[in-house]
Design a protein around this motif. Sequence first.
Motif, PDB file in Angstrom:
ATOM      1  N   SER A 293       0.784  -1.233   0.000  1.00  0.00           N
ATOM      2  CA  SER A 293       0.000   0.000   0.000  1.00  0.00           C
ATOM      3  C   SER A 293       0.815   1.281   0.000  1.00  0.00           C
ATOM      4  O   SER A 293       0.317   2.321  -0.419  1.00  0.00           O
ATOM      5  N   VAL A 294       2.063   1.224   0.488  1.00  0.00           N
ATOM      6  CA  VAL A 294       2.823   2.471   0.627  1.00  0.00           C
ATOM      7  C   VAL A 294       3.355   2.953  -0.721  1.00  0.00           C
ATOM      8  O   VAL A 294       3.520   2.174  -1.658  1.00  0.00           O
ATOM      9  N   ASP A 295       3.635   4.249  -0.794  1.00  0.00           N
ATOM     10  CA  ASP A 295       4.101   4.882  -2.026  1.00  0.00           C
ATOM     11  C   ASP A 295       5.422   5.612  -1.790  1.00  0.00           C
ATOM     12  O   ASP A 295       5.852   5.819  -0.657  1.00  0.00           O
ATOM     13  N   GLY A 296       6.007   6.045  -2.906  1.00  0.00           N
ATOM     14  CA  GLY A 296       7.099   6.997  -2.882  1.00  0.00           C
ATOM     15  C   GLY A 296       8.345   6.541  -2.138  1.00  0.00           C
ATOM     16  O   GLY A 296       8.686   5.352  -2.104  1.00  0.00           O
ATOM     17  N   PRO A 297       9.041   7.477  -1.485  1.00  0.00           N
ATOM     18  CA  PRO A 297      10.309   7.170  -0.799  1.00  0.00           C
ATOM     19  C   PRO A 297      10.163   6.081   0.267  1.00  0.00           C
ATOM     20  O   PRO A 297      11.049   5.235   0.410  1.00  0.00           O
ATOM     21  N   LEU A 298       9.059   6.097   1.012  1.00  0.00           N
ATOM     22  CA  LEU A 298       8.865   5.086   2.055  1.00  0.00           C
ATOM     23  C   LEU A 298       8.814   3.690   1.439  1.00  0.00           C
ATOM     24  O   LEU A 298       9.367   2.731   1.993  1.00  0.00           O
ATOM     25  N   HIS A 300      10.345   2.667  -1.326  1.00  0.00           N
ATOM     26  CA  HIS A 300      11.704   2.272  -1.726  1.00  0.00           C
ATOM     27  C   HIS A 300      12.555   1.904  -0.501  1.00  0.00           C
ATOM     28  O   HIS A 300      13.335   0.944  -0.535  1.00  0.00           O
ATOM     29  N   GLU A 301      12.394   2.660   0.585  1.00  0.00           N
ATOM     30  CA  GLU A 301      13.164   2.367   1.802  1.00  0.00           C
ATOM     31  C   GLU A 301      12.752   1.020   2.388  1.00  0.00           C
ATOM     32  O   GLU A 301      13.600   0.205   2.784  1.00  0.00           O
ATOM     33  N   MET A 302      11.445   0.768   2.438  1.00  0.00           N
ATOM     34  CA  MET A 302      10.973  -0.490   3.024  1.00  0.00           C
ATOM     35  C   MET A 302      11.329  -1.686   2.142  1.00  0.00           C
ATOM     36  O   MET A 302      11.653  -2.766   2.657  1.00  0.00           O
ATOM     37  N   ASP A 305      14.928  -2.508   2.845  1.00  0.00           N
ATOM     38  CA  ASP A 305      15.058  -3.196   4.139  1.00  0.00           C
ATOM     39  C   ASP A 305      14.478  -4.607   4.067  1.00  0.00           C
ATOM     40  O   ASP A 305      14.999  -5.538   4.702  1.00  0.00           O
ATOM     41  N   PHE A 306      13.431  -4.783   3.309  1.00  0.00           N
ATOM     42  CA  PHE A 306      12.809  -6.100   3.163  1.00  0.00           C
ATOM     43  C   PHE A 306      13.789  -7.080   2.490  1.00  0.00           C
ATOM     44  O   PHE A 306      13.906  -8.241   2.905  1.00  0.00           O
ATOM     45  N   HIS A 307      14.505  -6.609   1.486  1.00  0.00           N
ATOM     46  CA  HIS A 307      15.482  -7.469   0.821  1.00  0.00           C
ATOM     47  C   HIS A 307      16.668  -7.767   1.743  1.00  0.00           C
ATOM     48  O   HIS A 307      17.257  -8.863   1.682  1.00  0.00           O
ATOM     49  N   THR A 308      16.995  -6.827   2.598  1.00  0.00           N
ATOM     50  CA  THR A 308      18.027  -7.104   3.612  1.00  0.00           C
ATOM     51  C   THR A 308      17.574  -8.226   4.532  1.00  0.00           C
ATOM     52  O   THR A 308      18.358  -9.129   4.879  1.00  0.00           O
ATOM     53  N   LEU A 309      16.308  -8.191   4.925  1.00  0.00           N
ATOM     54  CA  LEU A 309      15.749  -9.248   5.770  1.00  0.00           C
ATOM     55  C   LEU A 309      15.740 -10.588   5.042  1.00  0.00           C
ATOM     56  O   LEU A 309      16.108 -11.627   5.618  1.00  0.00           O
ATOM     57  N   LEU A 310      15.350 -10.580   3.779  1.00  0.00           N
ATOM     58  CA  LEU A 310      15.278 -11.830   3.013  1.00  0.00           C
ATOM     59  C   LEU A 310      16.637 -12.529   2.950  1.00  0.00           C
ATOM     60  O   LEU A 310      16.720 -13.758   3.005  1.00  0.00           O
ATOM     61  N   ARG A 409      15.333  -0.382  16.192  1.00  0.00           N
ATOM     62  CA  ARG A 409      14.422   0.128  15.166  1.00  0.00           C
ATOM     63  C   ARG A 409      13.296  -0.858  14.855  1.00  0.00           C
ATOM     64  O   ARG A 409      12.273  -0.477  14.298  1.00  0.00           O
ATOM     65  N   TRP A 410      13.508  -2.143  15.201  1.00  0.00           N
ATOM     66  CA  TRP A 410      12.436  -3.127  15.001  1.00  0.00           C
ATOM     67  C   TRP A 410      11.152  -2.687  15.713  1.00  0.00           C
ATOM     68  O   TRP A 410      10.048  -3.094  15.318  1.00  0.00           O
ATOM     69  N   ARG A 411      11.245  -1.886  16.744  1.00  0.00           N
ATOM     70  CA  ARG A 411      10.053  -1.484  17.500  1.00  0.00           C
ATOM     71  C   ARG A 411       9.227  -0.429  16.754  1.00  0.00           C
ATOM     72  O   ARG A 411       8.107  -0.117  17.165  1.00  0.00           O
ATOM     73  N   GLU A 412       9.777   0.114  15.685  1.00  0.00           N
ATOM     74  CA  GLU A 412       9.030   1.088  14.885  1.00  0.00           C
ATOM     75  C   GLU A 412       8.120   0.350  13.901  1.00  0.00           C
ATOM     76  O   GLU A 412       8.487  -0.694  13.353  1.00  0.00           O
ATOM     77  N   PRO A 413       6.913   0.893  13.646  1.00  0.00           N
ATOM     78  CA  PRO A 413       5.959   0.201  12.766  1.00  0.00           C
ATOM     79  C   PRO A 413       6.529  -0.178  11.398  1.00  0.00           C
ATOM     80  O   PRO A 413       6.265  -1.271  10.910  1.00  0.00           O
ATOM     81  N   ARG A 414       7.328   0.700  10.796  1.00  0.00           N
ATOM     82  CA  ARG A 414       7.814   0.409   9.441  1.00  0.00           C
ATOM     83  C   ARG A 414       8.800  -0.740   9.430  1.00  0.00           C
ATOM     84  O   ARG A 414       9.049  -1.351   8.373  1.00  0.00           O
ATOM     85  N   TYR A 415       9.383  -1.085  10.609  1.00  0.00           N
ATOM     86  CA  TYR A 415      10.325  -2.203  10.670  1.00  0.00           C
ATOM     87  C   TYR A 415       9.647  -3.503  11.084  1.00  0.00           C
ATOM     88  O   TYR A 415       9.837  -4.539  10.433  1.00  0.00           O
ATOM     89  N   TYR A 416       8.849  -3.482  12.167  1.00  0.00           N
ATOM     90  CA  TYR A 416       8.205  -4.749  12.529  1.00  0.00           C
ATOM     91  C   TYR A 416       7.167  -5.160  11.494  1.00  0.00           C
ATOM     92  O   TYR A 416       6.818  -6.339  11.379  1.00  0.00           O
ATOM     93  N   SER A 417       6.719  -4.206  10.671  1.00  0.00           N
ATOM     94  CA  SER A 417       5.791  -4.547   9.590  1.00  0.00           C
ATOM     95  C   SER A 417       6.450  -5.441   8.536  1.00  0.00           C
ATOM     96  O   SER A 417       5.764  -6.194   7.839  1.00  0.00           O
ATOM     97  N   LEU A 418       7.783  -5.352   8.413  1.00  0.00           N
ATOM     98  CA  LEU A 418       8.505  -6.156   7.428  1.00  0.00           C
ATOM     99  C   LEU A 418       8.351  -7.657   7.690  1.00  0.00           C
ATOM    100  O   LEU A 418       8.460  -8.471   6.772  1.00  0.00           O
TER     101      LEU A 418
END
Length: 451
Positions: A293-298, A300-302, A305-310, A409-418
Amino acid sequence: TVASFEVAPRLSSGIVSPEALGLAAYLASWRWLTHSYLGAMGASVNVEVNSFGFNLALLLIGGALCCWDVRCFWSDEATRFAILVYLAKTFSGDFLAGKLDTPEWRLVLFFVFGLFGPTLVFVLAPDPPSALAPYTRIFPALFCIQAFCELGDNHLEHWTFFRHRYSFETCTALVLFGPAALGASALLPLDLFGGLTRAELTVVQHDLVVCLFYRLGNLALIAARASAEGDAAKHWGRKLLFRLFGLLRGQRVVNVTDLDLAMAVLRASDAKGDCLEKYVASPAWLPLISLESVDGPLYHEMIADFHTLLKALPSVAELHADAILLAREVAERAVREQRAVDAQAVAQLSARVFQRHVFRKSGPGWWWTELGVDASWEWADPETKQAAVEAVLELLEATPKLWNLFGQRWREPRYYSLVLQPFLVSPCINIGDIAVAMARFPNLSVEDAVR
């Protein structure tokens, strides 16, 4: 189509008795039976879902109706060859455009130019040149239209003008009401209001009726297929809701259902559009931030980070092995206990598989399994949301390999959402939906069930 019967005869200077070419006279003649059958039959043969023998039977019936049409109206010199002219311009234009690519249509081509046409013109007609003279203007014009529209459909289908056959209606309207068709004024010197003769207008009318029933046949086949797959009401309901949403937002909404096209659209932009994702999906997911659902810079950043997790997770092959192992356990237990594997069990299996894949552990008492299922089905409940977030943070802290990727940073929504959205909550929803679809329709392929 109606205008060709009720308007064109009255505007044409070449027709003495418009009523004779009106809709009432056409319906009373029963010629529409042949033309409607040809259109609907063409749609059925084109989809290539029937056997060759079945299609051949349909075509033989169509040939018999064409012969009936000629026999019944042989006494009318002005229109006796109308069906032949229609068939000749259609299949010669299709042949030029490379559309006759199946054995069935090649047989029709042979029927029209090898049997039906020569028999009518050279055997039954007393004077072939005189018999064909009324069609020397209309045939080239309609042939050009057919070739133009079919070439466009074959090579420019991405243009709505060709894909939805607006090209055919536009060009036919030029023949009926314009000063020339496709600029071929030397071949078809029409006056401003479409100066067609009775023989010429009859061919155009028959062409339009066949085309109308071809479209109706296609619509019926699409509806029947969607109904057979259980998707008809959902498909049209979804389209209607999207249209209403777009109308209320003052925006144009396009419903993309083709998988390859949808992937191309998503890859071409980092914006999901000012529509459903922004105003419905994103608020519903909170506090999760969904990658869908997210757009723009967020976005691309997520994604980065998602590929880093993978990269920190086990391979897909290990995921596959875990899934097979756990699914076999569920199936064996269901057989042993003589109970069905329902959507709840499938969702629990999904939670177990991904918990094992991501955290390499089951957790005490598989507590995440139950919580993950509850979270996927009751995400609107604030307490369930909070419990799910705390549970995944606890699992992350207990897994140093993952916790060290982003630390606090995992405690932030954009990180634990990953982790929470793509690996736990969404699969519980989606895999259950896929399993239900395949149980309801056993002949569905996995790809169709996913879609």
